[in-house]
Design an enzyme around this catalytic site. Sequence first.
Site, short mmCIF file in Angstrom:
data_model
loop_
_atom_site.label_atom_id
_atom_site.label_comp_id
_atom_site.label_asym_id
_atom_site.label_seq_id
_atom_site.Cartn_x
_atom_site.Cartn_y
_atom_site.Cartn_z
N CYS A 2 -1.83 81.50 49.74
CA CYS A 2 -2.57 82.03 50.88
C CYS A 2 -3.33 80.90 51.57
CB CYS A 2 -3.60 83.09 50.53
SG CYS A 2 -2.97 84.46 49.56
N ARG A 27 1.70 78.24 53.43
CA ARG A 27 1.11 78.65 52.16
C ARG A 27 1.38 80.11 51.82
NH1 ARG A 27 -2.97 75.18 50.53
NH2 ARG A 27 -3.89 76.87 49.33
N TRP A 74 0.14 85.39 50.81
CA TRP A 74 1.31 85.50 49.94
C TRP A 74 0.89 86.48 48.86
CZ3 TRP A 74 2.63 84.47 44.78
CH2 TRP A 74 4.00 84.40 44.52
N ASN A 100 -8.40 83.38 48.57
CA ASN A 100 -7.18 82.79 48.04
C ASN A 100 -7.40 82.61 46.54
OD1 ASN A 100 -4.89 81.25 47.48
ND2 ASN A 100 -5.83 79.34 48.18
N GLY A 101 -6.56 83.24 45.74
CA GLY A 101 -6.74 83.14 44.29
C GLY A 101 -6.54 84.51 43.65
N GLU A 486 18.44 69.60 41.56
CA GLU A 486 17.68 69.65 42.80
C GLU A 486 18.57 70.15 43.96
OE1 GLU A 486 14.77 69.70 43.58
OE2 GLU A 486 14.59 69.03 45.65
N LYS A 490 17.77 73.48 46.18
CA LYS A 490 17.65 73.45 47.64
C LYS A 490 18.51 74.55 48.26
CE LYS A 490 14.78 71.70 48.07
NZ LYS A 490 13.98 71.01 47.10
N GLU A 493 17.08 78.15 47.43
CA GLU A 493 15.81 78.60 47.97
C GLU A 493 15.82 78.79 49.48
OE1 GLU A 493 12.35 76.09 47.44
OE2 GLU A 493 13.56 74.28 47.61
N HIS A 509 31.66 73.76 28.77
CA HIS A 509 31.10 74.64 27.74
C HIS A 509 30.70 76.01 28.31
CE1 HIS A 509 31.20 71.42 24.83
NE2 HIS A 509 30.62 70.63 25.72
N LYS A 608 4.59 77.49 49.90
CA LYS A 608 4.60 76.06 49.60
C LYS A 608 3.83 75.72 48.31
CE LYS A 608 5.67 71.83 50.72
NZ LYS A 608 7.05 71.47 50.40
O1 M6R Z 1 3.40 71.35 44.84
P1 M6R Z 1 4.23 71.18 43.60
O2 M6R Z 1 5.06 69.97 43.64
O3 M6R Z 1 3.44 71.30 42.34
O4 M6R Z 1 5.20 72.43 43.65
C1 M6R Z 1 6.10 72.70 42.62
C2 M6R Z 1 7.15 73.70 43.07
O5 M6R Z 1 6.56 74.91 43.41
C3 M6R Z 1 7.96 73.18 44.26
O6 M6R Z 1 8.55 71.95 43.99
C4 M6R Z 1 9.05 74.20 44.65
O7 M6R Z 1 10.00 74.28 43.64
C5 M6R Z 1 9.67 73.82 45.98
N1 M6R Z 1 9.78 74.98 46.81
C6 M6R Z 1 11.02 73.26 45.85
O8 M6R Z 1 11.59 72.94 47.08
#
Ligand code: M6R
Length: 613
Positions: A2, A27, A74, A100-101, A486, A490, A493, A509, A608
């Site tokens: 948030c 956020r 969020w 936020n929290g 990775e 990508k 997501e 396997h 984020k």
């Molecule tokens: O801010 P951080 O690097 O701690 O975040 C970790 C993950 O939440 C972040 O890398 C997430 O997986 C991304 N959306 C990946 O693109």
Amino acid sequence: MCGIVAYIGDKKAFPIILKGLKRLEYRGYDSAGIAVNNGTELNLYKKAGKVVELEKFAKDKDTSGNVGIGHTRWATHGKPNDVNAHPHASGNSKFALVHNGIIENYAVLKEELEKRGHIFKSETDTEVLMHLIEDIISKQNCDLFEGTRQALNEVIGAYAIVVISEDNPNEIIAAKKSSPLVIGVGIDEFFIGSDATPIIEYTKNVIYLEDGEIAKLSLTSGLTLKTIQNVEKTPYIQELEMKIETLEKGGYDHFMLKEIFEQPRSIQDCMRGRLMLHQNYISLGGIEAYQDKIFAAKRLIIIACGTSWHAGIVGEYLLEELARIPVEVEYASEFRYRNPIIDENDIVIAISQSGETADTLAAIELAKSKGATIIGICNVVNSTIARATDCGAYTHAGPEIGVASTKAFTAQVTVLTLISLLFGKNKGVIEPARFTRLMHELNAIPSKVEEVLKSDAYIKSIAEIYKDAPNALFLGRGINFPVALEGALKLKEISYIHAEGYPAAEMKHGPIALIDEEMPVYVIATQDASYEKVVSNIQEVKARKGKVIAIVTKGDKVVKNIADHVIEIPKTDDMLVPLLATIPFQLLSYHVAVMRACNVDQPRNLAKSVTVE
Ligand code: M6R
């Protein structure tokens, strides 16, 4: 997660807050709201959906007033609808609060408040806190600052909050614990943001609130800072180094694309003043000061989440190969709950772009409580994690706004490479010639990334072919295995395609059963130590009619003859390939997502910074 924005001063608050919320939308973006005090009453507007929905909704309404609070959400407690959106008003509608929290003991507090006649409209923990503040103020006849301070002594959990009242348009109350809050100090005006991005265009003077602090921002008496235990504090004002251009799309359609294309510069920025090529020397002052302790440790433990965790695995290969230090890489979310065996001789490296991830922060706190030394690799300067560590290195990638992490990943890998080279040299385990060669290779990476980016149009044409495939496999070996992970993350997501990253040799396997003529298999097949083995793995895929899209070293002929498509990257040292091989996967996911009409910068269900468990 948030995002919170607030303003008090002589300007109209609503447009400042609205603009700030758009900046903070990364956020969280499932609902948004703003409350403004027009001098006589609080007007509160909230809407499910993005900030633009709120903007449309409030268009013809009274948004006047010089003090206000805003929020982009969020969802944690309660569905993302109008009612659960913040701000939340008190029962008597005299106060409004954004949060936020998570208030962990909200259920107990709610039950008690209900017994005392409070009626709740939403399902949120935040509304409970608002009623608790109201309850204390009415029982004790105290002011908003005192009511908020006392209420915060009753809550368990994490919060960054801002509260305003109808009766006093001259002040705002803000407090924080475990969630970030920044106060911008202007001339006769104050700004508040979850980070500095909504503040930077108005003032560079900021105060980062510390955990357990509560501030009163008053147009008549200025800034008062205390702990929630009522101890006076002296505010520490610092100057922001952020540049406003870094927060704009700069002509690109999406932040993600801009951030992918920024990588030659962000990697360069990350190395600046650290990779001293002519002196054949690496400078990482903060970390080097802890070097003896690090060398004495039995192993290093890397903790992180998501993309940062993938960078951590690349780091494991780098540190073990170049510095001969044993490394364990853990998901922070698992580490924190499994009673890890760790003591004051241990060193933990925490990696986080945002510096806010709740699981990573909790894992750090756990390791600290056992006496471990914590090294941070963060992107956001002054973030909670950066401040919770003993030493560290910023990645200096600049603000990353797209939810999918791109330039932060390559910057994290760059820092880990620098650390590995530094330790390798200082321990005397890396041959001087290899050290020098790697220094030169690393220095050349930004221009090689530039070269990879030139394949954008070609990668887009590959994306066009495979955009409708419902599944994808990503394969890599050795240091390129985490690049495969990775790549899959990508694609998942931002384009909502099911993708799995696998060590190429593990395919036989299990995942090999998935391969048919519909399945695109993305393989890192660069000319390194495991090249021949990966070529065999590609043959296995082709034998089952899978489609192979291979990332190869420039000039490769062998894979070109077997694969359906090859994407060339320049030759570099084996240990540095992840910095180049990851770029085509970023571009591929980006184009697939755009072609599938997905919201690239704000994918569904994500945010984020993940500041909840
Ligand atoms: O801010 P951080 O690097 O701690 O975040 C970790 C993950 O939440 C972040 O890398 C997430 O997986 C991304 N959306 C990946 O693109």
